[in-house]
Design a protein around this motif. Structure first.
Motif: not given
Length: 276
Positions: A41-59, A251-256
């Motif tokens: 929401a442009w007001r919280v979050g960090d570059k290492r939170d769990r949102q990074l899990h999916a793009p890390q699969q591309m390594l 699907a909702r806002h993100g998730g599996a």
């Protein structure tokens, strides 16, 4: 190999990124690069939170991955956020030889607020008011060759209209404390020009990069019509097929559903098609 907390600018503690490199040897020209932009929401979050899990699969598929922090709305209002992301991309291009990444093959990927910023990177090439060259590397480009946006908003003034249409979530985005109003510094209805500037649709050009837009049909925070509308506008301006839209039923806002192996095959195929 991981390079953590690299400073891409010097005016905020948030001006840092993490760079992850694949174990494989780079091809001629270097590894293609994914720039990941977190949501929150442009007001919280960090570059290492769990949102990074999916793009890390591309390594494992040979992509380098940069995860970017940017100034949040409690520190600075829009357009600081897009200024930061573009500064990070310029920094990465400026250090491409050092880290053996290919400056000609760069994709932006984000979810929610990060999807909004990734889309804005893709559409606003050359827009001076959405760039701040004083943040560094002014002679480098900040364009990208592909965009992946997961459930990102576009026209903030349509948020509540779309929510009422879907019947999902609470149509309260016009409130003074909504994420969008906090981002822009005023209730969104009072600042239509700022809403227009923040809308990726406003800057579309025929040479915009290809987009993969994915959205859940039961998203209760950012209704799926945002991605439908953006896909339609991209195809109108840049030609049919420039935007690929995937609606994830139920699907909702993100998730599996987004992080499933099946869906990541779709994302990987899109990246491979446009980055090689």
């Amino acid at each position: 190999m991981n390079h953590l907390d690299l400073r891409y600018a010097d005016t905020s503690p948030r001006h840092v990124l993490d760079l992850y490199l694949p174990d494989t040897s780079p091809p001629p020209g270097g590894h293609p690069l994914i720039v990941h932009i977190h949501g929150g929401a442009w007001r919280v979050g960090d570059k290492r939170d769990r949102q990074l899990h999916a793009p890390q699969q591309m390594l494992a598929q040979g992509y380098a991955l940069a995860a970017v922090n940017y100034r949040l709305s409690g520190e600075a209002q829009f357009p600081a956020q897009i200024h930061d992301v573009k500064a990070a991309i310029r920094w990465l291009r400026g250090h491409a030889a050092e880290y053996r990444i290919d400056p000609q093959r760069v994709a932006a990927w984000g979810g929610s607020a990060g999807g909004h910023l990734a889309s804005l990177v893709g559409t606003s090439v050359g827009v001076a008011e959405l760039d701040d060259l004083t943040l560094g590397h002014p002679h480098e480009r900040s364009d990208v060759q592909a965009v992946v946006s997961w459930f990102g908003p576009t026209d903030f003034l349509k948020m509540d209209v779309y929510l009422r249409q879907t019947g999902c979530g609470t149509p309260d985005h016009g409130a003074s404390d909504s994420p969008e109003s906090q981002l822009l510094g005023a209730p969104i209805a009072e600042v239509p020009d700022a809403v227009r500037r923040a809308n990726p649709e406003s800057w579309l050009r025929p040479d915009c990069p290809p987009f993969l837009l994915q959205h859940g049909t039961r998203d209760h925070l950012v209704p799926y019509q945002h991605s439908v509308r953006l896909a339609d506008r991209i195809d109108e301006v840049a030609g049919a097929g420039r935007a690929r839209l995937t609606l994830l039923e139920g699907a909702r806002h993100g998730g599996a559903a987004f992080e499933s192996a099946e869906n990541l095959v779709i994302v990987a195929g899109f990246l491979r098609e446009h980055l090689g």
